[in-house]
Write a protein that holds these residues in place. Structure first.
Motif, PDB file in Angstrom:
ATOM      1  N   GLU A   1       0.841  -1.207   0.000  1.00 11.56           N
ATOM      2  CA  GLU A   1       0.000   0.000   0.000  1.00 11.56           C
ATOM      3  C   GLU A   1       0.874   1.254   0.000  1.00 11.56           C
ATOM      4  OE1 GLU A   1      -3.144   0.388  -0.309  1.00 11.56           O
ATOM      5  OE2 GLU A   1      -4.161  -1.451   0.345  1.00 11.56           O
ATOM      6  N   ARG A   2       2.032   1.180   0.679  1.00  7.88           N
ATOM      7  CA  ARG A   2       2.934   2.332   0.747  1.00  7.88           C
ATOM      8  C   ARG A   2       3.882   2.400  -0.455  1.00  7.88           C
ATOM      9  NH1 ARG A   2       5.988   2.454   6.333  1.00  7.88           N
ATOM     10  NH2 ARG A   2       6.683   4.450   5.437  1.00  7.88           N
ATOM     11  N   LEU A   3       4.361   1.232  -0.894  1.00  6.29           N
ATOM     12  CA  LEU A   3       5.333   1.208  -1.981  1.00  6.29           C
ATOM     13  C   LEU A   3       4.693   1.472  -3.345  1.00  6.29           C
ATOM     14  CD1 LEU A   3       7.470  -1.870  -0.863  1.00  6.29           C
ATOM     15  CD2 LEU A   3       8.246   0.507  -0.939  1.00  6.29           C
ATOM     16  N   ARG A   4       3.459   0.969  -3.555  1.00  6.39           N
ATOM     17  CA  ARG A   4       2.707   1.129  -4.807  1.00  6.39           C
ATOM     18  C   ARG A   4       3.552   0.762  -6.034  1.00  6.39           C
ATOM     19  NH1 ARG A   4       1.532   6.835  -5.088  1.00  6.39           N
ATOM     20  NH2 ARG A   4       2.954   7.152  -3.358  1.00  6.39           N
TER      21      ARG A   4
ATOM     22  N   VAL B   1      -4.009  -5.578  -4.177  1.00  6.09           N
ATOM     23  CA  VAL B   1      -3.466  -4.302  -3.708  1.00  6.09           C
ATOM     24  C   VAL B   1      -2.688  -3.617  -4.824  1.00  6.09           C
ATOM     25  CG1 VAL B   1      -1.886  -3.212  -2.063  1.00  6.09           C
ATOM     26  CG2 VAL B   1      -3.338  -5.111  -1.323  1.00  6.09           C
ATOM     27  N   VAL B   2      -1.830  -4.371  -5.497  1.00  6.72           N
ATOM     28  CA  VAL B   2      -1.002  -3.816  -6.565  1.00  6.72           C
ATOM     29  C   VAL B   2      -1.881  -3.304  -7.709  1.00  6.72           C
ATOM     30  CG1 VAL B   2       0.730  -4.388  -8.307  1.00  6.72           C
ATOM     31  CG2 VAL B   2       0.983  -5.239  -5.967  1.00  6.72           C
ATOM     32  N   HIS B   3      -2.890  -4.086  -8.077  1.00  2.77           N
ATOM     33  CA  HIS B   3      -3.789  -3.704  -9.176  1.00  2.77           C
ATOM     34  C   HIS B   3      -4.549  -2.429  -8.840  1.00  2.77           C
ATOM     35  CE1 HIS B   3      -6.420  -4.174 -12.635  1.00  2.77           C
ATOM     36  NE2 HIS B   3      -7.447  -3.983 -11.833  1.00  2.77           N
ATOM     37  N   ARG B   4      -4.952  -2.283  -7.583  1.00  2.72           N
ATOM     38  CA  ARG B   4      -5.719  -1.100  -7.175  1.00  2.72           C
ATOM     39  C   ARG B   4      -4.902   0.177  -7.346  1.00  2.72           C
ATOM     40  NH1 ARG B   4      -6.951  -2.733  -2.501  1.00  2.72           N
ATOM     41  NH2 ARG B   4      -5.608  -1.472  -1.173  1.00  2.72           N
ATOM     42  N   HIS B   5      -3.578   0.062  -7.256  1.00  2.00           N
ATOM     43  CA  HIS B   5      -2.711   1.240  -7.422  1.00  2.00           C
ATOM     44  C   HIS B   5      -2.156   1.344  -8.838  1.00  2.00           C
ATOM     45  CE1 HIS B   5      -2.711   2.530  -3.249  1.00  2.00           C
ATOM     46  NE2 HIS B   5      -2.541   1.275  -2.877  1.00  2.00           N
TER      47      HIS B   5
END
Length: 455
Positions: A402-405, A425-429
């Motif tokens: 979430e922080r690294l994106r 999580v990765v896809h959402r960013h």
């Protein structure tokens, strides 16, 4: 003397030491100065940070009381890692740095930077109690304000009588407090402190300083000639182990002070402690000196230095592609190395999210990991493909992601994207998940099974 059961508390000024190594086979066309073709750069904690690192390497529990600031300070903290616990002093400015340009085993030039200093402000309320509970206290003065802080000086004067206090002084630092059990200047410092008198007799220098400071003892270190120690009225010259020709003596004084303090904490008298300090300092120089505690700077192709989050921010700012992968990486093997190499090929920097020891135990069981996360992190950071490593305690790295994106999240092809919580999580960013083919036959579990079978 009663043996103290507590940490070695190192108090003083930290620096960032950088060694630049190269070859000097020509001179500048416009000046009579050597041109150094740089081959490598190494960094390590300097000053009181070097003393703390040496103590940690001697398997001591270490607390470092200091102040840090700026990027150089952040670098020192990162280099110290989890081997040394930090307690802060009020500080302003950038942590000082010392860069040595070296060629053929010799220092050609030293460049100093940073104006940071410890301020005269009040201490953290918990710090006097920390000092009182120490096994021993070592003051490592590098003239950057720590020993001038009046609150710290008062706390050092009020140490319990059974807490050994060793003071490694500096000409620009504060005068050692009379409570010190042993003050350990080198010969040049002793001459400076006495105004240049009795240069030819270190014992007379030591006695003069003993009278001036009112401390328990003075040990003047003499390089290859050992040391002269004067605890009140007893004088003795202690020989040193010879070092190989051209050995770098950088850090020998810090090693001497650390080992002497630890010996006092173990119940040695001053002469015994200084003897052990001289012996170990000689071994330290003979085995490579402070360079043993240096870490190579990542190559430019690795994306530069900094924490994982600094790397991520820099890559985004420069319009690059950030690749992130994660795992336990217990018993690093060729399968791991190839996965990391392929991951790095997918972008401009590679960050590894590393499961902590507790996290591995929850996933793999109480018998794992075989290698602690500090050592696993160090091994990964040594790989050319890895830009930065960050350790996490949770069972999955979702909070880190979430922080690294990242632009790309990499896992081995033994996983299914549909079942990976990190993929969402990765896809959402705006990133994507890539599964990299693994090398058949390599896994930590298989290695362990083979070792058990062989035993």
């Amino acid at each position: 003397m009663t043996v103290r059961r507590g940490p070695l508390v190192v108090v003083g000024d930290v620096l960032l030491d950088v060694d630049v190594h190269g070859s000097a086979r020509r001179t500048c066309p416009d000046a009579s100065a050597p041109v150094v073709d740089v081959a490598s750069r190494e960094r390590r904690p300097g000053g009181a940070g070097l003393a703390a690192s040496i103590a940690a390497r001697a398997n001591a529990e270490v607390v470092l009381v200091t102040g840090v600031g700026g990027q150089a300070g952040a670098d020192v903290v990162r280099l110290l890692g989890d081997r040394v616990r930090l307690a802060g002093l009020p500080f302003s400015g950038e942590t000082p740095g010392k860069t040595r340009i070296r060629s053929g085993g010799r220092t050609l030039l030293r460049a100093d930077s940073g104006d940071g200093r410890v301020l005269d402000g009040p201490l953290d309320p918990e710090l006097p109690g920390l000092l009182r509970s120490a096994g021993a206290v070592l003051v490592s003065d590098y003239g950057r304000g720590a020993t001038a802080n009046p609150f710290l000086r008062r706390a050092l004067r009020q140490l319990p009588a059974d807490v050994p206090l060793v003071w490694d002084p500096h000409p620009r630092g504060g005068v050692p407090v009379g409570r010190a059990d042993l003050v350990v200047p080198d010969l040049a410092e002793a001459v400076a402190f006495t105004g240049g008198s009795d240069v030819d007799d270190p014992a007379l220098l030591a006695r003069a300083l003993l009278r001036r400071w009112g401390c328990g003892g003075v040990a003047v270190t003499l390089g290859a000639a050992g040391a002269v120690v004067v605890p009140q009225a007893v004088t003795g010259r202690i020989p040193v182990q010879p070092a190989p020709p051209g050995a770098d003596a950088c850090g020998s004084g810090d090693c001497f002070a650390v080992i002497t303090a630890l010996a006092l904490a173990d119940g040695a008298d001053p002469v015994e402690a200084v003897t052990e300090g001289v012996r170990r300092a000689g071994r330290f120089v003979a085995s490579g000196g402070a360079a043993q505690l240096s870490e190579p700077e990542p190559r430019p192709g690795n994306g530069g230095t900094g924490t994982a989050f600094e790397v991520a921010e820099r890559v985004r700012r420069d319009g690059g592609r950030l690749v992130v992968t994660g795992g336990c990486f217990d018993l690093l093997h060729p399968g791991h190395v190839r996965l990391l190499e392929r991951a790095r090929e997918l972008g401009d920097a590679l960050v590894v999210c590393l499961n902590s020891d507790d996290s591995v135990r929850r996933i793999k069981g109480a018998h794992r990991p075989l290698v602690g996360h500090a050592d696993r992190k160090r091994l990964l950071e040594a790989l050319e493909s890895v830009t930065a490593v960050v350790v996490f305690d949770e069972s999955s790295p979702c909070a880190l992601l979430e922080r690294l994106r990242p632009d790309v999240w990499v896992k081995g092809d033994d996983y299914d994207v549909a079942t990976l919580p990190e993929a969402e999580v990765v896809h959402r960013h705006g990133g994507r998940t890539v599964l990299v083919p693994q090398i058949a036959g390599y896994s930590t579990s298989r290695l362990l099974t083979s070792l058990r079978s062989a035993g």
